[in-house]
Design an enzyme around this catalytic site. Structure first.
Site, PDB file in Angstrom:
ATOM      1  N   LYS A 188       0.823  -1.218   0.000  1.00 39.17           N
ATOM      2  CA  LYS A 188       0.000   0.000   0.000  1.00 39.17           C
ATOM      3  C   LYS A 188       0.857   1.269   0.000  1.00 39.17           C
ATOM      4  CE  LYS A 188      -4.322  -1.865   1.655  1.00 39.17           C
ATOM      5  NZ  LYS A 188      -3.986  -3.307   1.822  1.00 39.17           N
TER       6      LYS A 188
HETATM    7  C1  LIG Z   1      -4.574  -4.368   1.159  1.00 33.91           C
HETATM    8  C2  LIG Z   1      -3.864  -5.660   1.108  1.00 33.91           C
HETATM    9  C3  LIG Z   1      -4.234  -6.690   0.215  1.00 33.91           C
HETATM   10  C4  LIG Z   1      -5.452  -6.570  -0.677  1.00 33.91           C
HETATM   11  O1  LIG Z   1      -5.309  -5.619  -1.684  1.00 33.91           O
HETATM   12  P1  LIG Z   1      -6.571  -5.058  -2.475  1.00 33.91           P
HETATM   13  O2  LIG Z   1      -6.065  -3.916  -3.253  1.00 33.91           O
HETATM   14  O3  LIG Z   1      -7.559  -4.635  -1.417  1.00 33.91           O
HETATM   15  O4  LIG Z   1      -7.106  -6.171  -3.322  1.00 33.91           O
HETATM   16  C5  LIG Z   1      -3.473  -7.845   0.176  1.00 33.91           C
HETATM   17  N1  LIG Z   1      -2.417  -8.009   0.991  1.00 33.91           N
HETATM   18  C6  LIG Z   1      -2.015  -7.058   1.855  1.00 33.91           C
HETATM   19  C7  LIG Z   1      -0.850  -7.321   2.730  1.00 33.91           C
HETATM   20  C8  LIG Z   1      -2.721  -5.844   1.950  1.00 33.91           C
HETATM   21  O5  LIG Z   1      -2.328  -4.900   2.825  1.00 33.91           O
END
Ligand SMILES: *Cc1c(COP(=O)(O)O)cnc(C)c1O
Length: 479
Positions: free
Chosen positions: A120
């Site tokens: 993220k």
């Molecule tokens: C947010 C997140 C996901 C999922 O990603 P999306 O964009 O919501 O599909 C998967 N793994 C981790 C570690 C995350 O923080």
């Protein structure tokens, strides 16, 4: 580039990038998407290959973003990219790298070397720079209010810390995050960051955010905003790393690559879909879920059924524990031929009335794999533990439980989709020490930059599960 809502009816007005940057949902309840995807060809890819090799990731980010942003001066956009993607924040000047696992078809695309050890950060760091730029330009300020059970909140705080035009209030369920996650958030000393531990569960935190947003007067007075994953700028920032990873694993500008993506709210893989629509040579987009398989169910049957929160299982890949996928509407908009009226019916009336919709009989769904490259799979806790253990034993590579979802599902598609298959690493093992210990019998190593993080003084206030108390706290802190 102009943007429309996924629920726009013919003739609806369009908006510019900087108009939608600070917004969440469109006024009609839809999500913003470009009126059309820019197209890239082999000569453009060749040029980008030189940009990444020469000036690096931030310069590539600027090139890709320029296709989507025409209302921020180019040099300002470049400056935002340079500030977002630094070696200091991402541990190396390469920012994003890929490693082949052994001599097989799978690669790991490393996206988790940012400040909070999750992918993220890739989008959030840029979002922070763009927010600050745009607020400065408008002479405005913003109060970000959010609820988090882990990755999103810490990533937002690290991206927005120190921004003079922004304050952040992040609600977390008291005592329910991993010790590492707590240390990460509560250890921040920046005065514009406010951590609030609510005496309740994650849903209670989310309910408080909704209640505060329903108070129109309060919302207006404090300019309450959000940084959730439906924000378009987060999606477009993720398109950049698909391009970068594709460049890292290919040498020839026509070579097709597949991606396996651990998915929750469909934000990460939505960016892959957009990159593919732009003409990046992507073969398959392999969507991986955990036990909360609402998306795997759709891609394998054509039926989308939103779960009740009581149906959502708490799993060892918690960032993928979802009841509905908030970015999924963007893909469905394309799938149904960009018919905003139909999307409005599916995500408005149909979901309200019957909790979902069924596209299984439509030609669009029947060609979903050939036309859009989407295939899917799911994993269980036992699958993840076995995947982490097996990979570590056979190759020495240690992955987190979310990435393990991706590796597990990617294995099912080897031989059926083009190789290489790049599995996107969405977090580092250190964030999920308990599951790692279960898998390999020892805790994950702590990367040097996180050493001692659990010893830093903590800044967090405890509040009861009560929206009025949260409002009073914001009121008093903002003065
Ligand atoms: C947010 C997140 C996901 C999922 O990603 P999306 O964009 O919501 O599909 C998967 N793994 C981790 C570690 C995350 O923080």
């Amino acid at each position: 580039m102009r943007y429309i809502s996924t629920r726009a009816l013919p003739g609806a007005p369009t908006a510019g990038f900087s108009d939608i940057l600070l917004e969440g949902l469109a006024a009609d309840g839809g999500l913003y998407v470009p009126v059309e995807y820019p197209r890239v060809d082999a000569s453009q890819l060749a040029e980008w290959r030189d940009v990444l090799a020469g000036d690096g990731y931030a310069a590539l980010a600027h090139r890709v973003l320029s296709l989507f942003v025409d209302d921020i001066p180019s040099e300002d956009l470049l400056r935002a990219c340079r500030r977002a993607y630094t070696a200091e924040k991402f541990g190396s000047p390469r920012i994003v790298t890929a490693d082949r696992i052994g001599d097989g078809s799978l690669w790991i695309g490393h996206l988790s070397n940012g400040p909070t050890a999750a992918f993220k950060d890739m989008a959030m760091q840029l979002l922070g720079e763009l927010f600050e730029y745009e607020l400065d330009r408008r002479g405005q300020s913003l109060t970000i209010l959010g609820a988090t059970s882990g990755d999103t909140g810490s990533s937002a705080e690290y991206a927005l810390r120190g921004c003079s035009r922004l304050s952040v209030y992040m609600l977390t369920p008291a005592g329910r995050m991993s010790p590492f996650q707590q240390a990460q958030m509560f250890g921040l000393a920046d005065p514009n960051i406010h951590n609030i531990a609510i005496d309740g569960v994650f849903d209670d935190c989310q309910d408080i955010v909704k209640a505060v947003n329903r108070d129109a007067g309060f919302k207006e007075r404090h300019r309450i905003g959000a940084v959730n994953s439906i924000n378009w700028a987060r999606i477009v920032a993720q398109v950049i790393y698909y391009v970068a990873l594709w460049l890292r694993v290919t040498t020839d500008n026509g070579q097709r690559v597949s991606f396996a993506v651990p998915s929750g709210n469909f934000g990460n893989i939505c960016a892959g879909h957009i990159a593919r629509e732009m003409g990046l040579p992507i073969d398959a987009l392999i969507l991986a879920t955990n036990e909360n398989d609402v998306l795997h169910e759709f891609f394998s049957t054509g039926r989308y059924r939103v779960r009740a929160s009581s149906e959502v299982a708490e799993t060892s890949s918690p960032s993928m524990d979802i009841s509905k996928a908030s970015n999924f509407e963007r893909f469905v908009f394309d799938l149904v031929g960009r018919d905003g009226g139909l999307v409005r019916r599916l995500f408005g009336e149909e979901i309200t009335r019957s909790g979902g919709f069924d596209l299984s009989a439509t030609p669009a769904f029947q060609s979903i794999a050939t036309r859009y490259g989407f295939v899917s799979g799911s994993s269980t806790h036992a699958d993840r533990v076995e995947t982490i253990r097996g990979l570590h034993r056979d190759t020495g590579v240690l992955i987190d439980p979310h990435t393990a979802d991706g590796v597990h599902v990617a294995h099912q598609w080897i031989g059926r989709v083009s190789a290489p298959i790049v599995v996107l690493e969405t977090a580092l093992p250190i964030k999920f020490a308990e599951t790692i210990s279960e898998a390999i019998g020892a805790p994950p190593p702590t990367p040097p930059r996180f050493a001692g993080i659990e010893d830093a003084p903590r800044r967090v206030v405890d509040l009861p599960n009560d929206a009025d108390e949260v409002k009073a706290y914001i009121e008093q802190s903002e003065g």
